[in-house]
Design a protein around this motif. Structure first.
Motif, PDB file in Angstrom:
ATOM      1  N   HIS A   1       0.718  -1.382  -0.119  1.00  0.00           N
ATOM      2  CA  HIS A   1       0.122   0.108   0.008  1.00  0.00           C
ATOM      3  C   HIS A   1       0.924   1.235  -0.068  1.00  0.00           C
ATOM      4  O   HIS A   1       1.983   1.185   0.616  1.00  0.00           O
ATOM      5  CB  HIS A   1      -0.924   0.092   1.136  1.00  0.00           C
TER       6      HIS A   1
ATOM      7  N   ASP B   1       5.397   2.805   7.362  1.00  0.00           N
ATOM      8  CA  ASP B   1       4.130   2.424   6.910  1.00  0.00           C
ATOM      9  C   ASP B   1       3.331   3.470   5.865  1.00  0.00           C
ATOM     10  O   ASP B   1       2.666   4.147   6.246  1.00  0.00           O
ATOM     11  CB  ASP B   1       3.131   2.434   8.221  1.00  0.00           C
TER      12      ASP B   1
ATOM     13  N   GLU C   1      -4.540   1.536   1.664  1.00  0.00           N
ATOM     14  CA  GLU C   1      -5.002   0.999   3.054  1.00  0.00           C
ATOM     15  C   GLU C   1      -5.265   2.031   4.164  1.00  0.00           C
ATOM     16  O   GLU C   1      -5.335   1.271   5.220  1.00  0.00           O
ATOM     17  CB  GLU C   1      -3.933  -0.138   3.184  1.00  0.00           C
ATOM     18  N   GLU C   2      -4.778   3.154   3.969  1.00  0.00           N
ATOM     19  CA  GLU C   2      -5.072   4.102   4.882  1.00  0.00           C
ATOM     20  C   GLU C   2      -6.004   5.177   4.682  1.00  0.00           C
ATOM     21  O   GLU C   2      -6.425   6.135   5.496  1.00  0.00           O
ATOM     22  CB  GLU C   2      -3.690   4.979   5.188  1.00  0.00           C
TER      23      GLU C   2
ATOM     24  N   TYR D   1       4.824   3.969  14.984  1.00  0.00           N
ATOM     25  CA  TYR D   1       3.380   3.395  14.138  1.00  0.00           C
ATOM     26  C   TYR D   1       2.277   4.455  14.327  1.00  0.00           C
ATOM     27  O   TYR D   1       1.790   4.889  15.547  1.00  0.00           O
ATOM     28  CB  TYR D   1       2.970   2.030  14.836  1.00  0.00           C
ATOM     29  N   HIS D   2       1.884   4.891  13.129  1.00  0.00           N
ATOM     30  CA  HIS D   2       0.516   5.795  12.983  1.00  0.00           C
ATOM     31  C   HIS D   2       0.646   7.343  13.570  1.00  0.00           C
ATOM     32  O   HIS D   2      -0.268   7.870  14.057  1.00  0.00           O
ATOM     33  CB  HIS D   2      -0.686   5.037  13.506  1.00  0.00           C
TER      34      HIS D   2
HETATM   35 ZN   LIG Z   1      -1.208   1.845   8.545  1.00  0.00          ZN
END
Ligand SMILES: [Zn+2]
Length: 340
Positions: free
Chosen positions: A151, A165, A196-197, A307-308
């Protein structure tokens, strides 16, 4: 005639090739081994690093439909699509775009940072997100398809550069496409960059349309957050890949990742885990009826402290680790390609 020519390309004599027939030529252990070693050595972590910085810092700090840079005409995800397309076309690929209607996630700050994405409201804007495809047609088994995907978008609900990510997986699949551009595959190798986000995930459309067409997909490798792991493991210099599978057919791919890591001395700490249910973009393919689908990721459960979050920046990425994961995935794909 076709097979005799194939034999000549591989450097063996005409009569020898006619004796052995096409399958023996395609699967000849020594020539396969040599071509895999050549391809692995062509993987360039410097190129991957340049892609990650381009896509997650400068000139594109994010890759999302709901963010257009001042003075720019296109949003940052469309600019990402143009960047990938330009690279692929320069290596001789034709790029196909598949539009899917999506929305950005809303943000719920009452949840923990990693999970603040929340459903959009019906009145929120809709956008067309594109799946990008590039393909190498197989010469003897064009109907047998190996998919490698990543992605390409960054979180739509927060200003996270999404370096791990998943600019890094995006760069990894791009590097694989570059290295394989001159490779003569027996099966078809399909490269896919999805989203995918944003919601819904566009890999769902990709997988469902493949099933509706009757595509014979024998393997799906999802590269997501390759090399991403807890800070102490990065500091200790660990180079890790986890291959997570859902079904027995996926477990076979995870075992293959482990075999090629050893056979070609790639040097990863390679682990496999079974997912409790289909997830991520590989899960979209499992749910559509393609059980041979796995994710390659740097840790499980995922341990990147950023992450995120806003701190998921290119400077934090272990690109060497990611490049080793690309090497192992490449070796697995070519092994499968020749396993006829
Ligand atoms: Zn993600």
């Amino acid at each position: 005639m076709k097979y005799a020519m194939l034999g000549m390309l591989l450097g063996c004599g005409l009569s020898l090739c006619l004796d052995f027939g096409p399958l023996a030529v395609a699967g000849d252990a020594n020539s396969v081994d040599a071509s895999i070693r050549r391809l692995i050595s062509a993987v360039d972590s410097e190129r991957m690093s340049k892609h990650v910085f381009y896509l997650a810092k400068d000139p594109l700090p994010y890759r999302k439909l709901n963010l257009t840079l001042p003075g720019h005409e296109k949003n940052t995800l469309y600019e990402t699509d143009d960047y990938l397309t330009g690279k692929l076309e320069s290596w001789g690929y034709r790029v196909e775009r598949e539009g899917v209607q999506v929305q950005a996630f809303r943000r719920d700050t009452s949840k923990r940072k990693q999970e603040q994405y929340s459903p959009p409201k019906p009145e929120d804007p809709w956008y067309t997100a594109y799946n990008l495809y590039a393909e190498k047609k197989g010469r003897s088994h064009p109907d047998r398809i190996i998919v490698v995907l990543a992605h390409k978008d960054s979180p739509s609900w927060i200003d996270s550069p999404g370096a791990y990510d998943n600019a890094i997986g995006t760069a990894g699949v791009l590097e694989m496409a570059r290295v394989l551009a001159q490779y003569n595959c027996e099966s078809t190798i399909r490269f896919l960059w999805c989203n995918e986000e944003h919601t819904p995930w566009t890999s769902k459309t990709a997988a469902q349309k493949a099933k509706a067409r009757g595509d014979h997909i024998v393997a799906v490798f999802n590269l997501d957050a390759i090399g991403g792991k807890p800070a102490e493991q990065t500091a200790a210099g660990k180079k890790i890949n986890v291959t997570a599978y859902t079904k027995p057919e996926g477990k076979r791919l995870a075992e293959l990742m482990s075999e090629v890591n050893t056979r070609y001395s790639i040097g990863l700490e390679q682990r496999m885990v079974e997912r409790q249910q289909p997830g991520d973009d590989d899960g979209s393919f499992v749910l559509a009826g393609y059980p041979a689908a796995v994710i390659n990721i740097g840790s499980w459960p995922y341990g990147d402290p950023n992450y995120h979050a806003e701190g998921d920046i290119p400077e934090g990425c272990d690109i060497k680790n990611a490049a080793m994961t690309v090497q192992a995935t490449l070796a697995a794909i070519v092994t499968l390609d020749r396993e006829l």
